[in-house]
Motif scaffolding. Structure first.
Motif, PDB file in Angstrom:
ATOM      1  N   GLY A   1      44.742  51.678  22.106  1.00  0.00           N
ATOM      2  CA  GLY A   1      43.394  51.790  21.565  1.00  0.00           C
ATOM      3  C   GLY A   1      43.319  52.874  20.504  1.00  0.00           C
TER       4      GLY A   1
ATOM      5  N   ASP B   1      32.914  44.794  18.228  1.00  0.00           N
ATOM      6  CA  ASP B   1      34.077  44.827  19.112  1.00  0.00           C
ATOM      7  C   ASP B   1      34.309  46.150  19.845  1.00  0.00           C
TER       8      ASP B   1
ATOM      9  N   GLY C   1      41.676  51.633  31.380  1.00  0.00           N
ATOM     10  CA  GLY C   1      40.982  51.315  30.137  1.00  0.00           C
ATOM     11  C   GLY C   1      41.480  52.119  28.948  1.00  0.00           C
TER      12      GLY C   1
ATOM     13  N   TYR D   1      38.476  48.784  26.642  1.00  0.00           N
ATOM     14  CA  TYR D   1      39.203  47.563  26.957  1.00  0.00           C
ATOM     15  C   TYR D   1      40.062  47.797  28.193  1.00  0.00           C
ATOM     16  N   TYR D   2      39.909  46.897  29.158  1.00  0.00           N
ATOM     17  CA  TYR D   2      40.602  47.001  30.437  1.00  0.00           C
ATOM     18  C   TYR D   2      41.568  45.841  30.612  1.00  0.00           C
TER      19      TYR D   2
ATOM     20  N   TRP E   1      42.269  40.525  29.767  1.00  0.00           N
ATOM     21  CA  TRP E   1      41.691  41.677  29.070  1.00  0.00           C
ATOM     22  C   TRP E   1      40.170  41.557  29.138  1.00  0.00           C
TER      23      TRP E   1
ATOM     24  N   GLN F   1      40.066  53.022  24.846  1.00  0.00           N
ATOM     25  CA  GLN F   1      38.898  52.946  23.967  1.00  0.00           C
ATOM     26  C   GLN F   1      39.268  52.344  22.620  1.00  0.00           C
TER      27      GLN F   1
ATOM     28  N   ARG G   1      30.642  44.139  31.858  1.00  0.00           N
ATOM     29  CA  ARG G   1      32.048  43.940  31.533  1.00  0.00           C
ATOM     30  C   ARG G   1      32.270  42.464  31.218  1.00  0.00           C
TER      31      ARG G   1
ATOM     32  N   ARG H   1      36.401  43.835  28.319  1.00  0.00           N
ATOM     33  CA  ARG H   1      35.859  44.962  27.581  1.00  0.00           C
ATOM     34  C   ARG H   1      34.454  45.258  28.077  1.00  0.00           C
TER      35      ARG H   1
ATOM     36  N   ALA I   1      34.528  49.004  22.407  1.00  0.00           N
ATOM     37  CA  ALA I   1      34.298  49.029  23.841  1.00  0.00           C
ATOM     38  C   ALA I   1      35.499  49.714  24.478  1.00  0.00           C
TER      39      ALA I   1
END
Length: 123
Positions: A9, A90, A116, A94-95, A36, A118, A45, A38, A92
């Motif tokens: 990220g 976009d 996660g 992201y996990y 994935w 960023q 989520r 976000r 967020a």
């Protein structure tokens, strides 16, 4: 359980690209479908993309179709999310997530999560 660690990220200009990585350890990575998600501030989520254990099936949210690509390397225990043409909507956290679902999992099928990473997009 599988342990997941995201990376990649950062800050990128609108229209730019980033590649997220998720390294897995623990149980056999190739047993898991991966996804994935976000989450932006104040929003739920969202499942952005998913890939089956073999890599043969993929899912993309409408908002990222044609811009994001999910892939996996089972030899490296890693799943990737290549993001192109990043937009102001976009950003967020992201996990990365894992599921023992045999096909393409839905949002509710994921049971293991990373911490996660960023993603920030500047206009």
């Amino acid at each position: 359980q599988v342990q997941l660690v995201e990376s990649g990220g950062g800050l990128v200009q609108a229209g730019g690209s980033l590649r997220l990585s998720c390294a897995a350890s623990g149980r056999t990575f190739s047993s898991y479908a991966m996804g994935w998600f976000r989450q932006a501030p104040g929003k739920e989520r969202e499942l952005v993309s998913a890939i089956s254990w073999s890599g043969g099936r993929t899912y993309y949210a409408d908002s990222v179709k044609g811009r994001f690509t999910i892939s996996r390397d089972n030899a490296k225990n890693t799943v990737y999310l290549q993001m192109h043409s990043l937009k102001p909507e976009d950003p967020a956290i992201y996990y990365c997530a894992a599921s023992l679902h045999s096909g393409l999992p839905t949002k509710a099928d994921f049971g293991s999560w990373g911490q996660g990473t960023q993603v920030t997009v500047s206009s």
